[in-house]
Write a protein that holds these residues in place. Structure first.
Motif, PDB file in Angstrom:
ATOM      1  N   UNK A   4       0.711  -1.162  -0.018  1.00 25.92           N
ATOM      2  CA  UNK A   4       0.041   0.145   0.091  1.00 25.92           C
ATOM      3  C   UNK A   4       0.817   1.424   0.088  1.00 25.92           C
ATOM      4  N   UNK A   5       0.770   2.428  -0.894  1.00 22.59           N
ATOM      5  CA  UNK A   5       1.208   3.595  -0.773  1.00 22.59           C
ATOM      6  C   UNK A   5       0.164   4.597   0.137  1.00 22.59           C
ATOM      7  N   UNK A  58      -4.708  -3.168   5.468  1.00 18.51           N
ATOM      8  CA  UNK A  58      -3.421  -2.613   5.582  1.00 18.51           C
ATOM      9  C   UNK A  58      -2.979  -2.591   7.017  1.00 18.51           C
ATOM     10  N   UNK A  59      -3.961  -1.852   7.784  1.00 19.33           N
ATOM     11  CA  UNK A  59      -3.555  -1.883   9.165  1.00 19.33           C
ATOM     12  C   UNK A  59      -3.116  -3.252  10.001  1.00 19.33           C
ATOM     13  N   UNK A  60      -4.276  -4.365   9.679  1.00 20.01           N
ATOM     14  CA  UNK A  60      -4.245  -5.442  10.358  1.00 20.01           C
ATOM     15  C   UNK A  60      -2.979  -6.346  10.268  1.00 20.01           C
ATOM     16  N   UNK A  68      -2.688  -2.164  17.460  1.00 24.05           N
ATOM     17  CA  UNK A  68      -4.257  -2.748  16.945  1.00 24.05           C
ATOM     18  C   UNK A  68      -5.040  -2.977  18.381  1.00 24.05           C
ATOM     19  N   UNK A  69      -4.312  -3.279  19.655  1.00 24.89           N
ATOM     20  CA  UNK A  69      -5.120  -3.296  20.714  1.00 24.89           C
ATOM     21  C   UNK A  69      -5.625  -1.864  21.003  1.00 24.89           C
ATOM     22  N   UNK A  70      -4.821  -0.720  21.073  1.00 25.17           N
ATOM     23  CA  UNK A  70      -5.144   0.455  21.291  1.00 25.17           C
ATOM     24  C   UNK A  70      -6.388   0.819  20.427  1.00 25.17           C
ATOM     25  N   UNK A 109      -7.153   7.122   4.427  1.00 24.73           N
ATOM     26  CA  UNK A 109      -6.619   6.883   5.902  1.00 24.73           C
ATOM     27  C   UNK A 109      -7.693   5.914   6.582  1.00 24.73           C
ATOM     28  N   UNK A 110      -7.493   4.799   7.077  1.00 22.85           N
ATOM     29  CA  UNK A 110      -8.189   3.898   7.758  1.00 22.85           C
ATOM     30  C   UNK A 110      -8.823   4.708   8.759  1.00 22.85           C
TER      31      UNK A 110
END
Ligand code: AMP
Length: 127
Positions: A4-5, A58-60, A68-70, A109-110
């Protein structure tokens, strides 16, 4: 692996840098939650990670366990702040995260939308 860009000129990146204002609901070390500028329900909050992630997968895949927890605990805390938790007497909510072209993602942006405060109808129109 797909790459991902991240475009750091997107509007949520500008919010995170403090270049444009936001109506903050919650801020933690790794997450920011703020009211959507065009609310589609009485409660409509966007929850975003502070890191440069385009969308949820992308985040996961690439975020740290701490991020991820936050992020996920922040979503729960936003639901508590909004009073929408069905397990605590609230009316419930819907979480949506649009990704890419078919998901009709406008800001790269997620972000997770938390919507509530009224019955929200069916999730999708039937084809
Ligand atoms: P999406 O279609 O999932 O990418 O949704 C983007 C969301 O960002 C929309 O609900 C917009 O109303 C919201 N939005 C765009 N700019 C801002 C802003 N400056 N502050 C708060 N919400 C915004």
């Amino acid at each position: 692996m797909m790459a991902y860009e991240y475009d750091d000129q997107n509007i949520f990146a500008k919010i995170l840098r403090g270049e444009i204002p936001n109506d903050t609901v919650l801020e933690t070390d790794h997450t920011l939650a703020f009211n959507d500028i065009t609310p589609q329900a009485p409660a409509h909050v966007l929850v975003i990670p502070k890191g440069p992630y385009v969308c949820y997968d992308h985040f996961a895949l690439e975020a740290s366990d701490t991020e991820i927890v936050d992020f996920n605990r922040s979503i729960a805390e936003v639901c508590r702040i909004l009073g929408v938790q069905p397990g605590a007497g609230g009316g419930g909510y819907r979480m949506i995260s649009n990704a890419g072209e078919h998901g009709v993602q406008e800001v790269p942006h997620l972000h997770v939308h938390i919507l509530g405060g009224r019955p929200l109808g069916r999730m999708l129109q039937r084809m």
